[in-house]
Design a protein around this motif. Structure first.
Motif, PDB file in Angstrom:
ATOM      1  N   PRO A 113       0.813  -1.223   0.000  1.00  0.00           N
ATOM      2  CA  PRO A 113       0.000   0.000   0.000  1.00  0.00           C
ATOM      3  C   PRO A 113       0.846   1.274   0.000  1.00  0.00           C
ATOM      4  O   PRO A 113       1.952   1.289   0.543  1.00  0.00           O
ATOM      5  CB  PRO A 113      -0.812  -0.107   1.293  1.00  0.00           C
ATOM      6  N   PRO A 114       0.292   2.344  -0.591  1.00  0.00           N
ATOM      7  CA  PRO A 114       1.014   3.626  -0.572  1.00  0.00           C
ATOM      8  C   PRO A 114       1.042   4.214   0.834  1.00  0.00           C
ATOM      9  O   PRO A 114       0.270   3.823   1.700  1.00  0.00           O
ATOM     10  CB  PRO A 114       0.189   4.510  -1.507  1.00  0.00           C
ATOM     11  N   LYS A 115       1.923   5.188   1.024  1.00  0.00           N
ATOM     12  CA  LYS A 115       2.092   5.767   2.363  1.00  0.00           C
ATOM     13  C   LYS A 115       0.825   6.438   2.875  1.00  0.00           C
ATOM     14  O   LYS A 115       0.534   6.381   4.060  1.00  0.00           O
ATOM     15  CB  LYS A 115       3.200   6.814   2.318  1.00  0.00           C
ATOM     16  N   TRP A 116       0.107   7.099   1.986  1.00  0.00           N
ATOM     17  CA  TRP A 116      -1.097   7.776   2.484  1.00  0.00           C
ATOM     18  C   TRP A 116      -2.097   6.775   3.057  1.00  0.00           C
ATOM     19  O   TRP A 116      -2.792   7.065   4.021  1.00  0.00           O
ATOM     20  CB  TRP A 116      -1.740   8.669   1.407  1.00  0.00           C
ATOM     21  N   LYS A 118      -1.426   4.073   4.632  1.00  0.00           N
ATOM     22  CA  LYS A 118      -0.960   3.608   5.936  1.00  0.00           C
ATOM     23  C   LYS A 118      -0.927   4.729   6.970  1.00  0.00           C
ATOM     24  O   LYS A 118      -0.605   4.490   8.127  1.00  0.00           O
ATOM     25  CB  LYS A 118       0.468   3.042   5.784  1.00  0.00           C
ATOM     26  N   TYR A 122      -5.375   9.045   7.175  1.00  0.00           N
ATOM     27  CA  TYR A 122      -6.355   8.329   6.354  1.00  0.00           C
ATOM     28  C   TYR A 122      -7.097   7.273   7.179  1.00  0.00           C
ATOM     29  O   TYR A 122      -8.328   7.154   7.104  1.00  0.00           O
ATOM     30  CB  TYR A 122      -5.652   7.680   5.155  1.00  0.00           C
ATOM     31  N   ARG A 123      -6.351   6.543   7.977  1.00  0.00           N
ATOM     32  CA  ARG A 123      -6.958   5.469   8.777  1.00  0.00           C
ATOM     33  C   ARG A 123      -8.026   6.008   9.731  1.00  0.00           C
ATOM     34  O   ARG A 123      -9.069   5.382   9.929  1.00  0.00           O
ATOM     35  CB  ARG A 123      -5.879   4.725   9.581  1.00  0.00           C
ATOM     36  N   ARG A 125      -9.689   9.012   9.502  1.00  0.00           N
ATOM     37  CA  ARG A 125     -10.733   9.874   8.953  1.00  0.00           C
ATOM     38  C   ARG A 125     -11.627   9.227   7.898  1.00  0.00           C
ATOM     39  O   ARG A 125     -12.780   9.647   7.731  1.00  0.00           O
ATOM     40  CB  ARG A 125     -10.093  11.132   8.366  1.00  0.00           C
ATOM     41  N   VAL A 127     -13.328   6.650   7.693  1.00  0.00           N
ATOM     42  CA  VAL A 127     -14.595   6.072   8.159  1.00  0.00           C
ATOM     43  C   VAL A 127     -15.579   7.108   8.716  1.00  0.00           C
ATOM     44  O   VAL A 127     -16.760   6.811   8.839  1.00  0.00           O
ATOM     45  CB  VAL A 127     -14.385   4.970   9.229  1.00  0.00           C
ATOM     46  N   VAL A 133     -12.345  13.507   2.986  1.00  0.00           N
ATOM     47  CA  VAL A 133     -11.122  12.805   2.595  1.00  0.00           C
ATOM     48  C   VAL A 133     -11.017  12.774   1.073  1.00  0.00           C
ATOM     49  O   VAL A 133      -9.973  13.094   0.494  1.00  0.00           O
ATOM     50  CB  VAL A 133     -11.106  11.376   3.188  1.00  0.00           C
ATOM     51  N   GLU A 136      -9.748  15.853  -0.527  1.00  0.00           N
ATOM     52  CA  GLU A 136      -8.288  16.037  -0.494  1.00  0.00           C
ATOM     53  C   GLU A 136      -7.596  15.274  -1.624  1.00  0.00           C
ATOM     54  O   GLU A 136      -6.469  15.572  -1.985  1.00  0.00           O
ATOM     55  CB  GLU A 136      -7.730  15.641   0.884  1.00  0.00           C
ATOM     56  N   PHE A 137      -8.285  14.298  -2.151  1.00  0.00           N
ATOM     57  CA  PHE A 137      -7.767  13.587  -3.328  1.00  0.00           C
ATOM     58  C   PHE A 137      -8.265  14.232  -4.627  1.00  0.00           C
ATOM     59  O   PHE A 137      -8.068  13.687  -5.710  1.00  0.00           O
ATOM     60  CB  PHE A 137      -8.207  12.116  -3.299  1.00  0.00           C
ATOM     61  N   ARG A 182      -3.508   2.921  -9.432  1.00  0.00           N
ATOM     62  CA  ARG A 182      -3.623   2.291  -8.111  1.00  0.00           C
ATOM     63  C   ARG A 182      -4.760   2.923  -7.298  1.00  0.00           C
ATOM     64  O   ARG A 182      -5.624   2.225  -6.774  1.00  0.00           O
ATOM     65  CB  ARG A 182      -2.288   2.465  -7.377  1.00  0.00           C
ATOM     66  N   GLU A 189      -9.617   7.783  -6.518  1.00  0.00           N
ATOM     67  CA  GLU A 189      -9.413   8.493  -7.783  1.00  0.00           C
ATOM     68  C   GLU A 189     -10.519   8.072  -8.736  1.00  0.00           C
ATOM     69  O   GLU A 189     -10.938   6.922  -8.728  1.00  0.00           O
ATOM     70  CB  GLU A 189      -8.038   8.130  -8.369  1.00  0.00           C
TER      71      GLU A 189
ATOM     72  N   LEU B   7      -7.738   3.126  15.137  1.00  0.00           N
ATOM     73  CA  LEU B   7      -7.730   4.560  14.842  1.00  0.00           C
ATOM     74  C   LEU B   7      -9.005   5.078  14.181  1.00  0.00           C
ATOM     75  O   LEU B   7      -9.187   6.282  14.054  1.00  0.00           O
ATOM     76  CB  LEU B   7      -6.547   4.884  13.920  1.00  0.00           C
ATOM     77  N   GLY B   9     -12.124   6.748  13.283  1.00  0.00           N
ATOM     78  CA  GLY B   9     -12.965   7.719  13.964  1.00  0.00           C
ATOM     79  C   GLY B   9     -12.224   8.701  14.854  1.00  0.00           C
ATOM     80  O   GLY B   9     -12.823   9.638  15.368  1.00  0.00           O
ATOM     81  N   PHE B  10     -10.931   8.513  15.035  1.00  0.00           N
ATOM     82  CA  PHE B  10     -10.143   9.459  15.831  1.00  0.00           C
ATOM     83  C   PHE B  10     -10.129  10.838  15.162  1.00  0.00           C
ATOM     84  O   PHE B  10     -10.067  10.943  13.950  1.00  0.00           O
ATOM     85  CB  PHE B  10      -8.700   8.954  15.934  1.00  0.00           C
ATOM     86  N   ILE B  16      -4.577  14.381   4.886  1.00  0.00           N
ATOM     87  CA  ILE B  16      -3.914  13.169   4.399  1.00  0.00           C
ATOM     88  C   ILE B  16      -2.551  13.545   3.797  1.00  0.00           C
ATOM     89  O   ILE B  16      -2.488  14.392   2.908  1.00  0.00           O
ATOM     90  CB  ILE B  16      -4.758  12.478   3.287  1.00  0.00           C
ATOM     91  N   PRO B  17      -1.497  12.930   4.275  1.00  0.00           N
ATOM     92  CA  PRO B  17      -0.164  13.263   3.740  1.00  0.00           C
ATOM     93  C   PRO B  17       0.216  12.381   2.544  1.00  0.00           C
ATOM     94  O   PRO B  17      -0.505  11.422   2.227  1.00  0.00           O
ATOM     95  CB  PRO B  17       0.747  12.951   4.927  1.00  0.00           C
ATOM     96  N   TYR B  18       1.305  12.706   1.927  1.00  0.00           N
ATOM     97  CA  TYR B  18       1.916  11.892   0.859  1.00  0.00           C
ATOM     98  C   TYR B  18       0.988  11.661  -0.327  1.00  0.00           C
ATOM     99  O   TYR B  18       0.818  10.528  -0.779  1.00  0.00           O
ATOM    100  CB  TYR B  18       2.378  10.526   1.384  1.00  0.00           C
ATOM    101  N   LEU B  19       0.380  12.730  -0.804  1.00  0.00           N
ATOM    102  CA  LEU B  19      -0.531  12.518  -1.935  1.00  0.00           C
ATOM    103  C   LEU B  19       0.160  12.646  -3.292  1.00  0.00           C
ATOM    104  O   LEU B  19      -0.490  12.584  -4.324  1.00  0.00           O
ATOM    105  CB  LEU B  19      -1.723  13.481  -1.845  1.00  0.00           C
ATOM    106  N   GLU B  23       6.087   7.342  -5.435  1.00  0.00           N
ATOM    107  CA  GLU B  23       6.925   7.099  -4.253  1.00  0.00           C
ATOM    108  C   GLU B  23       7.569   5.736  -4.432  1.00  0.00           C
ATOM    109  O   GLU B  23       6.991   4.838  -5.044  1.00  0.00           O
ATOM    110  CB  GLU B  23       6.087   7.139  -2.962  1.00  0.00           C
ATOM    111  N   TYR B  68       5.742   3.474  10.015  1.00  0.00           N
ATOM    112  CA  TYR B  68       5.128   2.189   9.671  1.00  0.00           C
ATOM    113  C   TYR B  68       6.102   1.011   9.826  1.00  0.00           C
ATOM    114  O   TYR B  68       5.814   0.037  10.514  1.00  0.00           O
ATOM    115  CB  TYR B  68       4.628   2.297   8.236  1.00  0.00           C
TER     116      TYR B  68
END
Lengths: 197, 104
Positions: A113-116, A118, A122-123, A125, A127, A133, A136-137, A182, A189, B7, B9-10, B16-19, B23, B68
């Protein structure tokens, strides 16, 4: 995500040398695993499945009904793809995939998986505010479109079947596969196509 | 387990980073190495639920401040020790030995 600290590099070195010395793993296998995931396993595998589903309705139905079996028959199943579920995006439903607990993901057909994906951001928000979210994409969905969020786990891996973009009727399989990204197979996307003159 | 891994619902983590689209698969040599060591031992010795549980045993303050693959490494260490494949003492001794060799 920062670089490994000196302390952790030392720990990794120590563990690696112990694993090799005790013949728990061998060095060649370690090299091979890295190489496989760097060079051979990646979203191009998922793209093949998507394009075939776009072009062949019978295949698509089978894929939706019996995903794991159908993908196995294509010879594309591997580690972390043991139980697949295919989520079809339509003009009414948009699916996105997350793993709130860690990073479960269909490795066998999308690679790692890409960094975003993980990221804690993302994890946490995806849900509760998937619409924000998606913004932002760069995706703004009409209000009528229902967003479904799928939280992965160690047993079930999801693949989003994105909608085929307009204007791609004349493209061949290879050209179509290049269009499938991906992120479109995770649901972050929406594919578009601009015919070159 | 109600731990820091849960995580969903936190609030408060932010955007979101790394868009960026590109990479590398692994950011550094040691990320790749930690991945392959884990992968090779997981398929041979540990069922997937056990590997996840190991990651969940990482203390919350460390979990939330680590990257990670750092968490993978810490989970791998927990699994190896719990399954008596490697002892904590062996790891510390080997670390000291590597440090000593480096100084020479």
């Amino acid at each position: 995500m920062s670089e490994f600290s000196e302390e952790l590099i030392l720990k990794a070195k120590a563990i690696e040398s112990l694993l090799i010395e005790k013949e728990i793993v061998d060095e060649d296998t370690l090299d091979l695993i890295v190489e496989e995931y760097e060079k051979n396993i990646g979203p191009h595998i998922g793209a093949k499945i998507v394009v075939r589903a776009w072009k062949d309705n019978e295949f698509k139905n089978k894929l939706l009904m019996e995903p794991t079996k159908t993908i196995s028959e294509m010879g594309l199943i591997g580690f972390s793809g043991e139980h697949m579920v295919i989520l079809e995006n339509t003009s009414k439903i948009h699916n996105i995939v997350v793993c709130t607990l860690c990073s479960c993901y269909p490795w066998a057909i999308l690679g790692l998986p890409p960094k975003w994906y993980k990221s804690f951001q993302y994890r946490s928000r995806a849900v509760i505010e998937p619409k924000e979210v998606l913004k932002e994409f760069g995706i703004t969905l009409d209000d009528e479109i229902e967003i479904k969020v799928w939280d992965s786990n160690a047993d079930i891996r999801y693949l989003v079947l994105p909608q085929r973009p307009n204007g791609t009727e004349k493209l061949n399989e290879i050209e179509l596969e290049k269009l499938v990204t991906r992120n479109s197979m995770i649901g972050t996307e929406i594919l578009t196509y601009n015919a070159k003159k | 387990m109600n731990g820091p891994q849960d995580l969903g619902g936190f609030h408060g983590f932010g955007k979101i980073p790394y868009l960026n689209k590109y990479e590398p698969v692994f950011d550094s040599y040691w990320e790749g190495r930690v991945f392959s060591m884990s992968f090779a031992t997981f398929i041979k010795y540990f069922p997937v639920d056990e590997t996840r549980y190991a990651a969940e045993k990482i203390k919350p303050n460390i979990y939330l401040n680590s990257s990670y693959y750092e968490r993978w490494l810490l989970a791998l260490e927990i699994l190896l020790i719990e399954n008596n494949l490697v002892t904590k003492k062996e790891i510390i001794d080997r670390e000291n030995q590597i440090k000593k060799n480096k100084k020479k």
